[in-house]
Design an enzyme around this catalytic site. Sequence first.
Site, PDB file in Angstrom:
ATOM      1  N   ASP A  62      69.838  41.024 110.045  1.00 40.35           N
ATOM      2  CA  ASP A  62      70.759  41.350 110.843  1.00 40.35           C
ATOM      3  C   ASP A  62      71.680  42.208 110.212  1.00 40.35           C
ATOM      4  O   ASP A  62      72.861  41.868 110.480  1.00 40.35           O
ATOM      5  CB  ASP A  62      71.170  40.063 111.374  1.00 40.35           C
ATOM      6  CG  ASP A  62      72.290  40.542 112.568  1.00 40.35           C
ATOM      7  OD1 ASP A  62      72.415  41.527 113.196  1.00 40.35           O
ATOM      8  OD2 ASP A  62      72.861  39.510 112.982  1.00 40.35           O
ATOM      9  N   GLN A 170      68.159  33.452 111.261  1.00 40.35           N
ATOM     10  CA  GLN A 170      69.620  33.091 110.960  1.00 40.35           C
ATOM     11  C   GLN A 170      69.813  31.572 111.478  1.00 40.35           C
ATOM     12  O   GLN A 170      70.552  31.453 112.551  1.00 40.35           O
ATOM     13  CB  GLN A 170      70.466  34.016 111.828  1.00 40.35           C
ATOM     14  CG  GLN A 170      70.691  35.375 111.128  1.00 40.35           C
ATOM     15  CD  GLN A 170      71.216  36.364 112.167  1.00 40.35           C
ATOM     16  OE1 GLN A 170      70.640  36.430 113.240  1.00 40.35           O
ATOM     17  NE2 GLN A 170      72.146  37.147 111.665  1.00 40.35           N
ATOM     18  N   ASP A 172      71.417  28.003 112.076  1.00 41.39           N
ATOM     19  CA  ASP A 172      72.769  27.603 112.269  1.00 41.39           C
ATOM     20  C   ASP A 172      73.059  26.665 110.947  1.00 41.39           C
ATOM     21  O   ASP A 172      72.243  25.729 111.160  1.00 41.39           O
ATOM     22  CB  ASP A 172      73.084  27.150 113.436  1.00 41.39           C
ATOM     23  CG  ASP A 172      73.553  28.188 114.564  1.00 41.39           C
ATOM     24  OD1 ASP A 172      73.094  29.293 114.601  1.00 41.39           O
ATOM     25  OD2 ASP A 172      74.613  28.036 115.478  1.00 41.39           O
ATOM     26  N   ARG A 200      87.624  38.399 108.873  1.00 44.65           N
ATOM     27  CA  ARG A 200      87.112  38.556 110.346  1.00 44.65           C
ATOM     28  C   ARG A 200      86.113  37.549 110.342  1.00 44.65           C
ATOM     29  O   ARG A 200      85.104  37.394 109.765  1.00 44.65           O
ATOM     30  CB  ARG A 200      86.720  39.687 110.571  1.00 44.65           C
ATOM     31  CG  ARG A 200      86.070  40.204 112.023  1.00 44.65           C
ATOM     32  CD  ARG A 200      84.579  39.945 111.880  1.00 44.65           C
ATOM     33  NE  ARG A 200      83.948  40.829 113.117  1.00 44.65           N
ATOM     34  CZ  ARG A 200      82.654  40.241 113.428  1.00 44.65           C
ATOM     35  NH1 ARG A 200      82.195  39.492 112.671  1.00 44.65           N
ATOM     36  NH2 ARG A 200      82.213  40.972 114.639  1.00 44.65           N
ATOM     37  N   ASP A 202      83.203  35.604 111.867  1.00 44.52           N
ATOM     38  CA  ASP A 202      82.088  35.797 112.715  1.00 44.52           C
ATOM     39  C   ASP A 202      81.718  34.633 113.672  1.00 44.52           C
ATOM     40  O   ASP A 202      81.730  33.691 113.238  1.00 44.52           O
ATOM     41  CB  ASP A 202      81.016  36.331 111.793  1.00 44.52           C
ATOM     42  CG  ASP A 202      79.745  36.813 112.672  1.00 44.52           C
ATOM     43  OD1 ASP A 202      79.874  37.809 113.305  1.00 44.52           O
ATOM     44  OD2 ASP A 202      78.664  36.215 112.652  1.00 44.52           O
ATOM     45  N   LEU A 207      80.336  27.387 116.260  1.00 47.86           N
ATOM     46  CA  LEU A 207      79.998  26.381 115.229  1.00 47.86           C
ATOM     47  C   LEU A 207      79.408  25.061 115.380  1.00 47.86           C
ATOM     48  O   LEU A 207      78.712  24.467 114.480  1.00 47.86           O
ATOM     49  CB  LEU A 207      81.410  26.361 114.183  1.00 47.86           C
ATOM     50  CG  LEU A 207      82.236  27.324 113.933  1.00 47.86           C
ATOM     51  CD1 LEU A 207      83.363  27.047 112.955  1.00 47.86           C
ATOM     52  CD2 LEU A 207      81.250  28.263 113.086  1.00 47.86           C
ATOM     53  N   GLU A 244      86.513  36.570 115.908  1.00 48.91           N
ATOM     54  CA  GLU A 244      85.364  37.237 116.686  1.00 48.91           C
ATOM     55  C   GLU A 244      84.846  36.236 117.855  1.00 48.91           C
ATOM     56  O   GLU A 244      84.082  35.527 117.361  1.00 48.91           O
ATOM     57  CB  GLU A 244      84.033  37.873 116.093  1.00 48.91           C
ATOM     58  CG  GLU A 244      83.498  38.542 116.806  1.00 48.91           C
ATOM     59  CD  GLU A 244      81.983  38.323 116.926  1.00 48.91           C
ATOM     60  OE1 GLU A 244      81.094  39.286 117.478  1.00 48.91           O
ATOM     61  OE2 GLU A 244      81.447  37.594 116.328  1.00 48.91           O
TER      62      GLU A 244
HETATM   63  C1  GLC Z   1      78.472  39.015 115.521  1.00 50.04           C
HETATM   64  C2  GLC Z   1      78.264  40.271 114.728  1.00 50.04           C
HETATM   65  C3  GLC Z   1      76.869  40.807 114.971  1.00 50.04           C
HETATM   66  C4  GLC Z   1      75.981  39.822 114.627  1.00 50.04           C
HETATM   67  C5  GLC Z   1      76.220  38.571 114.994  1.00 50.04           C
HETATM   68  C6  GLC Z   1      75.364  37.517 114.251  1.00 50.04           C
HETATM   69  O1  GLC Z   1      78.470  39.099 116.824  1.00 50.04           O
HETATM   70  O2  GLC Z   1      79.429  41.143 115.127  1.00 50.04           O
HETATM   71  O3  GLC Z   1      76.556  42.180 114.370  1.00 50.04           O
HETATM   72  O4  GLC Z   1      74.596  40.345 114.635  1.00 50.04           O
HETATM   73  O5  GLC Z   1      77.583  38.201 115.060  1.00 50.04           O
HETATM   74  O6  GLC Z   1      75.954  37.200 113.020  1.00 50.04           O
END
Ligand code: GLC
Length: 563
Positions: A62, A170, A172, A200, A202, A207, A244
Site C-alpha cells: 500500500d 495490512q 489491524d 498526520r 492515518d 483503532l 485523517e
Molecule cells: C489512508 C491513506 C491511504 C492508505 C490507507 C491505509 O487512508 O491515505 O493512502 O491506503 O490509509 O493505510
Amino acid sequence: MQTNPLWFKDAIFYELNVRAFADGNGDGHGDFIGLTQRVDYLVDLGVDCVWLLPFYPSPLRDDGYDVSDYRNIAPLFGTLDDFKTAVEALHQRGIRVIIDLVINHTSEQHPWFIESRSSLDNPKRNWYVWSDTDQKYQETRIIFLDTEGSNWTFDPITREYYWHRFYREQPDLNFDNPEVQEELLDVMRFWLRLGIDGFRVDAVPYLFEREGTNCENLSETHEYIRRMRATIKAEYPECILLAEANQWPQELIPYLEDDEFDMAFHFPLMPRLFMGVRKEDRADIVHILEQTPAIPERTQWCVFLRNHDELTLEMVTEEQRQWMWQEYAPETRMRLNLGIRRRLAPLLENHKGKILLLHAIMFGLPGSPILYYGDEIGMGDNIWLRDRNGVRTPMQWDSSAHAGFSTAESTYEPVIDDPVYGYHRVNVETQASDPDSLLNMLRHYIRVRRNQPALGRGSFKMIHPENQSVFAFERYYEDPSGHQTRVLVVANLSGSQQQVVLTDLENCLGTTPYDLLTDAVFEPIQTTIYTIDLEPYRCLWLQLHVEGDLMKEATSENLYENR
Ligand code: GLC
C-alpha cells in the site's frame, strides 16, 4: 524557528511523497538526499510545512502505508541520517515537517505480525485482532471495496481469522492491548526526538472494534487519542496532530474538541468544491458549510483539493456520487473504490481559470490549505497504472530525461509523458520563468494568503446573494493589538460573466474594496447594496479599507520576508 504553539493556523502545507519528489542517488526512486536538494523550491513556493507520506521500511503493498519497521527509513529512500539532514535543511529555511503515522495497522511482514501469526500462544498473538470466526463486527463497512470482500482474512498457520480495515496485507493492531498502546506512543517519541513538528495520523476512526457498532469513532478511540495528545504535548508542546478521519462533520468535531487533535481534514467539503464549479452553483458548498459546526479556537480545519488517494466520494450522498462519477470519471478506469483516481488539472480539464478559482476559494475558507505536490504546476495522471499510483508519478522538474527527477535508466513509475501534461510541456523550470504560469500565480496566492491573518484566523460568515453562481463569504479578524481586517471573498463559479449584488453591508459602509490578488481598487461602498461584475471563474479577495489605510496595507509584502 519562532515559537508559536498555534503556528499551524496560519500555515500553508505541502504534501509530498519522498519517493516521487527527487532522486538524489540515481536509483530511480526519490529519496531524502533528493528532497534536501530541492528545499529551495519549497521556500520559493512559500509553503510553511511539508507533510511527508510514509517513508518507513515496507513491502510497499500500500505504497508505504504497510509499515514493517516503525523506527527506520526504507533503504530506497535513504538512512536515518539522510532523514535528519533533510529535516534540518527544511527547518533552517523555516519550513516545518510533519510525518505520516500509520498506527491502525502494520504490514503483514512486520516482525510483530510474523510472531503473532506463528502460534496461538505467541506473546505477540494479542497484538493483532484474531478470531475463530469471520462473523464478528458484521456492521463494519469495507473500505477497499475493489479488492477486499471481507475485513477478515483466514490465516492457515493458526487456522484463525485476522481483522483488517484495508488490504489483507495490512493486519489491524489490537488497541485493546496496553502493550500496543504504549509501543506506539514510544514510536511517536522516537520521531519527535529527531525533531519533527507533528504527525498526520492515518486512519484514525478505526483503532478499536466493538460488537454491535460500525467500529468507527468509538469512545475508546477518542480516549486513546486524548492520551496520545497528553503524552506528546507534555514533552513537545508545538508538535501538532492532524487527523485523517474521513467522516461527516458531526463525527469529526469530537476529534477536535476535548483535547484530541489540533487539525482535521475537512473531507466532506472537498468534493463539493468540484460540484460547485461543474454545476456553476454554490448550493452544495453552502450546504456542507452550514452543516459544519464551529470548532474550538485552538484547532483548525485542513482544507485540500486533492491528495495522494482517490478523490474520495465517501462523504456524499449516493446521488451525488453517481453524478461526480459521471461528470469527473466517465471512464471506469478513472474510478477506484468510492472515488476518482485522477489529479487536479485533468479533473478540471486543464483549465487554468478553474484551477486558480478553486485554489482561491480554498485559501479563503476557514482552515489551513494543503497542496499536493505537482498540482502547483498542473501535473497530469496516468490512469493505466495500478491502484492510486497514477497520481503518484515523479515530480516534473524540467524537460530533460525523466523530467529532471532522476538520472537512472528507469524510474519507480514512468514520468508523465503525454502531449498535454507530459514533462516537456509541464515542468517547474518552464513555469518558473513565465510570470503568468500556474506555478507563479499560485506562488503569488500563497504569498498574499500568508500575509492575511484574517484568512487563517478570522471568523467566517457566508453571504447569500441572489445569483447562485456566486459563492461569497466574509472573513473578519481583530488582532491582539485591536487592528481589524475584513476580507470579502467573492467567487464566480461559472464560465460566464456574472453580476452580483451584495446586500447587508452595514459593517462595510465607507470602506474601499481592494483586491488582494490583483491589486485592483474598487469603488467605495457607499450604500448597503453593492454591485460587482465578475469575469468567468474570477475570485476576488476584497480587503475593505477605511480611508488612509490603503497604502499601509499594500506594502504588507514585507511581512512575508520575515518568516
Ligand atoms: C489512508 C491513506 C491511504 C492508505 C490507507 C491505509 O487512508 O491515505 O493512502 O491506503 O490509509 O493505510
